[in-house]
Structures are given as structure tokens and as C-alpha cells.
Design a protein around this motif. Structure first.
Motif, PDB file in Angstrom:
ATOM      1  N   VAL A  62       0.840  -1.193   0.000  1.00 32.95           N
ATOM      2  CA  VAL A  62       0.000   0.000   0.000  1.00 32.95           C
ATOM      3  C   VAL A  62       0.880   1.248   0.000  1.00 32.95           C
ATOM      4  O   VAL A  62       0.592   2.225  -0.701  1.00 32.95           O
ATOM      5  CB  VAL A  62      -0.957  -0.004   1.221  1.00 32.95           C
ATOM      6  N   ALA A  63       1.975   1.215   0.761  1.00 38.80           N
ATOM      7  CA  ALA A  63       2.894   2.353   0.799  1.00 38.80           C
ATOM      8  C   ALA A  63       3.474   2.636  -0.585  1.00 38.80           C
ATOM      9  O   ALA A  63       3.548   3.790  -1.013  1.00 38.80           O
ATOM     10  CB  ALA A  63       4.016   2.079   1.803  1.00 38.80           C
ATOM     11  N   GLU A  64       3.863   1.588  -1.304  1.00 40.88           N
ATOM     12  CA  GLU A  64       4.407   1.766  -2.653  1.00 40.88           C
ATOM     13  C   GLU A  64       3.365   2.355  -3.601  1.00 40.88           C
ATOM     14  O   GLU A  64       3.671   3.242  -4.398  1.00 40.88           O
ATOM     15  CB  GLU A  64       4.904   0.429  -3.200  1.00 40.88           C
ATOM     16  N   VAL A  65       2.122   1.866  -3.509  1.00 41.25           N
ATOM     17  CA  VAL A  65       1.053   2.365  -4.379  1.00 41.25           C
ATOM     18  C   VAL A  65       0.765   3.832  -4.076  1.00 41.25           C
ATOM     19  O   VAL A  65       0.607   4.646  -4.990  1.00 41.25           O
ATOM     20  CB  VAL A  65      -0.224   1.507  -4.228  1.00 41.25           C
ATOM     21  N   LEU A  66       0.709   4.195  -2.798  1.00 43.63           N
ATOM     22  CA  LEU A  66       0.443   5.581  -2.424  1.00 43.63           C
ATOM     23  C   LEU A  66       1.541   6.509  -2.942  1.00 43.63           C
ATOM     24  O   LEU A  66       1.261   7.581  -3.475  1.00 43.63           O
ATOM     25  CB  LEU A  66       0.318   5.718  -0.908  1.00 43.63           C
ATOM     26  N   GLU A  67       2.787   6.092  -2.789  1.00 44.60           N
ATOM     27  CA  GLU A  67       3.896   6.920  -3.269  1.00 44.60           C
ATOM     28  C   GLU A  67       3.849   7.080  -4.782  1.00 44.60           C
ATOM     29  O   GLU A  67       4.113   8.156  -5.309  1.00 44.60           O
ATOM     30  CB  GLU A  67       5.235   6.336  -2.832  1.00 44.60           C
ATOM     31  N   ARG A  68       3.494   6.013  -5.488  1.00 42.86           N
ATOM     32  CA  ARG A  68       3.462   6.057  -6.950  1.00 42.86           C
ATOM     33  C   ARG A  68       2.250   6.827  -7.470  1.00 42.86           C
ATOM     34  O   ARG A  68       2.382   7.683  -8.346  1.00 42.86           O
ATOM     35  CB  ARG A  68       3.460   4.627  -7.503  1.00 42.86           C
ATOM     36  N   GLU A  69       1.067   6.564  -6.931  1.00 43.69           N
ATOM     37  CA  GLU A  69      -0.167   7.144  -7.459  1.00 43.69           C
ATOM     38  C   GLU A  69      -0.403   8.587  -7.007  1.00 43.69           C
ATOM     39  O   GLU A  69      -0.851   9.415  -7.788  1.00 43.69           O
ATOM     40  CB  GLU A  69      -1.374   6.286  -7.054  1.00 43.69           C
ATOM     41  N   ILE A  70      -0.137   8.868  -5.736  1.00 47.24           N
ATOM     42  CA  ILE A  70      -0.442  10.180  -5.184  1.00 47.24           C
ATOM     43  C   ILE A  70       0.782  11.095  -5.207  1.00 47.24           C
ATOM     44  O   ILE A  70       0.646  12.308  -5.254  1.00 47.24           O
ATOM     45  CB  ILE A  70      -0.999  10.052  -3.747  1.00 47.24           C
ATOM     46  N   GLY A  71       1.974  10.519  -5.148  1.00 51.48           N
ATOM     47  CA  GLY A  71       3.184  11.329  -5.099  1.00 51.48           C
ATOM     48  C   GLY A  71       3.500  11.803  -3.693  1.00 51.48           C
ATOM     49  O   GLY A  71       4.119  12.848  -3.505  1.00 51.48           O
ATOM     50  N   CYS A  72       3.080  11.054  -2.702  1.00 52.51           N
ATOM     51  CA  CYS A  72       3.324  11.422  -1.310  1.00 52.51           C
ATOM     52  C   CYS A  72       4.535  10.658  -0.781  1.00 52.51           C
ATOM     53  O   CYS A  72       5.094   9.812  -1.468  1.00 52.51           O
ATOM     54  CB  CYS A  72       2.098  11.111  -0.463  1.00 52.51           C
ATOM     55  N   ASP A  73       4.931  10.976   0.428  1.00 54.54           N
ATOM     56  CA  ASP A  73       6.017  10.266   1.096  1.00 54.54           C
ATOM     57  C   ASP A  73       5.439   9.480   2.262  1.00 54.54           C
ATOM     58  O   ASP A  73       4.752  10.053   3.112  1.00 54.54           O
ATOM     59  CB  ASP A  73       7.062  11.249   1.636  1.00 54.54           C
ATOM     60  N   VAL A  74       5.713   8.186   2.301  1.00 52.28           N
ATOM     61  CA  VAL A  74       5.319   7.380   3.450  1.00 52.28           C
ATOM     62  C   VAL A  74       6.466   7.474   4.442  1.00 52.28           C
ATOM     63  O   VAL A  74       7.561   6.972   4.202  1.00 52.28           O
ATOM     64  CB  VAL A  74       5.023   5.918   3.054  1.00 52.28           C
ATOM     65  N   VAL A  75       6.214   8.157   5.548  1.00 48.61           N
ATOM     66  CA  VAL A  75       7.246   8.454   6.525  1.00 48.61           C
ATOM     67  C   VAL A  75       7.545   7.240   7.387  1.00 48.61           C
ATOM     68  O   VAL A  75       8.689   6.978   7.734  1.00 48.61           O
ATOM     69  CB  VAL A  75       6.812   9.649   7.403  1.00 48.61           C
ATOM     70  N   GLN A  76       6.503   6.474   7.723  1.00 46.49           N
ATOM     71  CA  GLN A  76       6.675   5.365   8.649  1.00 46.49           C
ATOM     72  C   GLN A  76       5.589   4.324   8.439  1.00 46.49           C
ATOM     73  O   GLN A  76       4.445   4.675   8.132  1.00 46.49           O
ATOM     74  CB  GLN A  76       6.604   5.912  10.080  1.00 46.49           C
ATOM     75  N   VAL A  77       5.957   3.065   8.601  1.00 48.77           N
ATOM     76  CA  VAL A  77       4.989   1.974   8.583  1.00 48.77           C
ATOM     77  C   VAL A  77       5.187   1.184   9.868  1.00 48.77           C
ATOM     78  O   VAL A  77       6.270   0.641  10.103  1.00 48.77           O
ATOM     79  CB  VAL A  77       5.184   1.040   7.361  1.00 48.77           C
ATOM     80  N   ILE A  78       4.157   1.172  10.699  1.00 43.83           N
ATOM     81  CA  ILE A  78       4.213   0.374  11.927  1.00 43.83           C
ATOM     82  C   ILE A  78       3.030  -0.571  11.896  1.00 43.83           C
ATOM     83  O   ILE A  78       1.880  -0.133  11.992  1.00 43.83           O
ATOM     84  CB  ILE A  78       4.131   1.252  13.187  1.00 43.83           C
ATOM     85  N   GLY A  79       3.310  -1.833  11.727  1.00 47.46           N
ATOM     86  CA  GLY A  79       2.237  -2.830  11.669  1.00 47.46           C
ATOM     87  C   GLY A  79       1.295  -2.543  10.519  1.00 47.46           C
ATOM     88  O   GLY A  79       1.667  -2.617   9.357  1.00 47.46           O
TER      89      GLY A  79
END
Length: 103
Positions: A62-79
Motif C-alpha cells: 500500500v505504501a508503494e502504491v500511495l507513493e506512486r499514485e499520489i506522489g506522497c512520502d510514506v514516513v513510517q509503517v508500523i504494523g
């Protein structure tokens, strides 16, 4: 905007007490969910997204899709919770991004 380590640390600390504003459930990561996340990011700049237990999505994917589609930065993934940042395109909502640029 490519974030440096200190900027990510600042964003993680700012998001610590936040509650997730967007949820991904049984339907998965649909276009409407992406639009909702993008709209919320434009108003807030920093949000948490949670993956509910009934979803088949994996947080890293999901983090990869968000970064690719929206152009945002995923700062952290916890669980099953993602911290997502994107500077607002509207000047009146640019509060966090101004502080991030100073770091």
C-alpha cells in the motif's frame, strides 16, 4: 520532495498522537479510497492511514502504491498503520511543510 532523516523524524514525532483519518477495509485500495487520501492530505499534509483487519492488503505494498499514485512520502509503517506526508498545494493549509523545509 525527498525527505532527509531529520525531516522524517520530525514528521514521525508530529504524527505520534494523531488518530488514523483514512481506513482501508475489505474493498481494498480502490480509486475512491485513493481520492479520499489525496484530498485529506491536501488539507492536512500529514495523516495516518490504517489497514483494517478484514483487508487483504499488505502495508508495504500500500505504501508503494500511495507513493506512486499520489506522489506522497510514506514516513513510517508500523504494523498496519502508515504515516503519510505530502505538502499541500494550497497555501492556507501549508503549516507542517513550512516547518519541514526549515529542518
Amino acid at each position: 520532495m525527498e525527505l532527509r532523516g531529520k525531516q522524517k523524524r520530525f514528521l514521525r514525532s508530529a504524527a505520534h498522537h494523531m488518530q488514523p483519518l483514512c481506513q482501508i477495509g475489505k474493498g481494498g485500495l480502490t480509486d475512491s479510497v485513493l481520492d479520499q487520501i489525496e484530498d485529506t492530505l491536501d488539507r492536512r499534509e500529514l495523516i495516518k492511514v490504517s489497514l483494517l483487519q478484514n483487508t487483504d492488503e499488505v502495508a508495504e505494498e500500500v505504501a508503494e502504491v500511495l507513493e506512486r499514485e499520489i506522489g506522497c512520502d510514506v514516513v513510517q509503517v508500523i504494523g498496519r498503520i502508515l504515516v503519510v506526508f505530502k505538502p499541500s498545494s494550497r497555501e492556507k493549509y501549508q503549516k507542517i511543510s513550512v516547518d519541514v523545509r526549515k529542518i
